[in-house]
Design an enzyme around this catalytic site. Structure first.
Site, PDB file in Angstrom:
ATOM      1  CG  ASP A   1      44.525  38.424  49.608  1.00  0.00           C
ATOM      2  OD1 ASP A   1      44.338  38.531  50.838  1.00  0.00           O
ATOM      3  OD2 ASP A   1      43.693  38.788  48.777  1.00  0.00           O
TER       4      ASP A   1
ATOM      5  CB  VAL B   1      34.653  34.424  38.426  1.00  0.00           C
ATOM      6  CG1 VAL B   1      35.136  33.105  37.818  1.00  0.00           C
ATOM      7  CG2 VAL B   1      35.816  35.172  39.068  1.00  0.00           C
TER       8      VAL B   1
ATOM      9  CE  LYS C   1      40.393  38.564  38.828  1.00  0.00           C
ATOM     10  NZ  LYS C   1      41.605  38.404  39.674  1.00  0.00           N
TER      11      LYS C   1
ATOM     12  N   GLY D   1      30.976  34.100  40.664  1.00  0.00           N
ATOM     13  CA  GLY D   1      31.688  34.776  41.742  1.00  0.00           C
ATOM     14  C   GLY D   1      32.120  36.171  41.368  1.00  0.00           C
ATOM     15  CE  LYS D   2      29.728  40.572  44.992  1.00  0.00           C
ATOM     16  NZ  LYS D   2      28.687  41.624  45.015  1.00  0.00           N
TER      17      LYS D   2
ATOM     18  CG  PHE E   1      40.729  44.689  41.508  1.00  0.00           C
ATOM     19  CD1 PHE E   1      40.670  46.040  41.787  1.00  0.00           C
ATOM     20  CD2 PHE E   1      41.525  43.882  42.298  1.00  0.00           C
ATOM     21  CE1 PHE E   1      41.409  46.586  42.823  1.00  0.00           C
ATOM     22  CE2 PHE E   1      42.282  44.425  43.326  1.00  0.00           C
ATOM     23  CZ  PHE E   1      42.212  45.782  43.587  1.00  0.00           C
ATOM     24  N   GLY E   2      36.908  42.361  39.762  1.00  0.00           N
ATOM     25  CA  GLY E   2      36.240  41.752  38.629  1.00  0.00           C
ATOM     26  C   GLY E   2      35.264  40.680  39.034  1.00  0.00           C
TER      27      GLY E   2
END
Length: 403
Positions: free
Chosen positions: A146, A37, A52, A30-31, A34-35
């Site tokens: 969020d 995974v 992450k 995943g993404k 800001f980064g």
């Protein structure tokens, strides 16, 4: 015959601080903003985690360093069955790393895109589990800000967990939050009102509004209001002023009542606490002790014959990513020699030095061993099925110890 013993030395210091070399990198899953995974395995314990990693240069460019450091500080003090908990934090010259619980069931957004149908009993359990998580965060004075399907992860049994504290904030007693933070379709009306300076700020109730939007969307596969990322501030406020939420007649009266209370535009009238949720008629038959000890069987169990994520993440890491993890050691060696040859630090290098100083190491494994030395269940592990599932899809040349 006697067992064959290897004389090869470990590629890491088993007694030193946990760092990148302590982990076997298995695959990208995943993404985020800001980064990225990836799935990792800790070499000494064989425990599986999600790692992450956030590139320091990218964070400086996007002015995101403060968010990363704040997320780290918040996660260090959290531990709850329906959160994605932090286990380790460390850094190198390129990246900041956070190693967290590995949840293989995929996020709710993924399942909605797969046209998964969620019935009321399934969603009711999500409501209980997320309500429990929000109640815990409130006790720690934290607003997540969020809460959305992308940040709701399922474990292999189907329980839901809240992740991504990148824009979370700690709200002291008597204070209000004021920044326009969040993902627009899930943001509460009072956040927009604060941005327009109509009210002085907002509080913990914004997370419960977001929970209402998520539960509605999971049940109906669409959100209660047609608000998108590019919807203007004035248009959002017009939507709230002129439109009402439609509740399908196929839903139970009890579910509709809870959602009606969660989606109250006036935060003073909104259902905004775990105690209030427990009083709802929808929850009359809920054994909350079983919920909070993760002993309720979910109605939906994610597929175990594949990883529940977009496979393109793996391709991006191997083909598109400019600085793939499996070539990190060679890059760091070159980077270190280049930095040593510089006589003066440029502004970016100064920022990097500040990050190096401010990003604190963390090791939950060590603290748990000190606190509960006989508790063997602290270390995350996988079932045999999931170990096989990862093994089938592992790209072996991501093993950074071979580079």
């Amino acid at each position: 015959m006697g067992a064959i013993q290897s004389n090869r030395k470990p590629s890491y210091d088993a007694n030193g601080e946990v760092d990148f070399d302590h982990f076997q990198i298995l695959r990208a899953i995943g993404k985020g903003a800001f980064g990225k995974v990836c799935i990792v395995q800790k070499k000494d314990t064989k425990a599986m985690y999600a790692m992450k990693y956030m590139n320091k240069y990218a964070c400086i460019k996007k002015d995101a360093v403060r968010n990363v450091l704040r997320e780290l500080e918040i996660l260090k003090f959290l531990e709850h069955p329906f959160l994605v908990n932090l286990w380790f934090a460390f850094q190198d010259e390129e990246d900041m790393f956070m190693v967290v619980d590995l949840l293989l069931g995929g996020d709710i957004r993924y399942h909605l895109q797969q046209v998964t149908k969620f019935d009321e009993p399934r969603v009711k359990l999500y409501l209980c589990e997320l309500g429990s998580a929000l109640g815990y965060l409130r006790s720690k004075k934290i607003i997540h800000r969020d809460l959305k399907p992308d940040n709701l992860l399922l474990d292999e049994k189907g329980h839901v967990h809240l992740t991504d504290f990148n824009i979370a904030t700690i709200l002291e007693d008597g204070k209000l939050a004021t920044s326009m933070s969040g993902t627009k379709p899930y943001m509460a009306p009072e956040i927009f009102a604060t941005a327009c300076e109509d009210i002085p700020g907002y509080s913990f109730g914004v997370d419960w509004w977001s929970l209402g939007v998520c539960i509605y969307e999971i049940l109906r596969s669409k959100r209660p209001y047609e608000i998108h990322a590019n919807t203007g501030l004035s248009e959002v406020r017009q939507i709230f002023a002129s439109e009402s939420v439609h509740y399908p007649t196929t839903w139970s009266r009890e579910m509709m009542h809870v959602l009606h209370r969660l989606l109250q535009q006036d935060p003073k009238k909104r259902l905004n606490s775990i105690d209030a949720l427990k009083q709802e008629s929808l929850m009359a038959d809920v054994d909350w002790e079983s919920v909070e000890t993760v002993n309720v069987q979910p109605g939906f169990v994610p597929s175990k014959d594949h990883l529940n994520c977009d496979p393109t993440y793996e391709l991006e890491e191997m083909i598109i990513e400019a600085k793939p993890l499996h070539k990190k050691k060679k890059r760091l060696k070159k980077l270190s020699s280049r930095i040593e040859s510089q006589e003066e630090m440029d502004p970016v290098q100064i920022c990097l030095e500040e990050i190096k100083k401010d990003f604190k190491l963390y090791n939950r494994e060590k603290s748990l061993l000190n606190r509960r030395p006989t508790k063997a269940t602290c270390t995350p592990s996988l079932t045999e099925n999931n170990e096989a599932k990862i093994a089938e899809t592992t790209i072996t040349d991501l093993d950074v110890t071979q580079s």
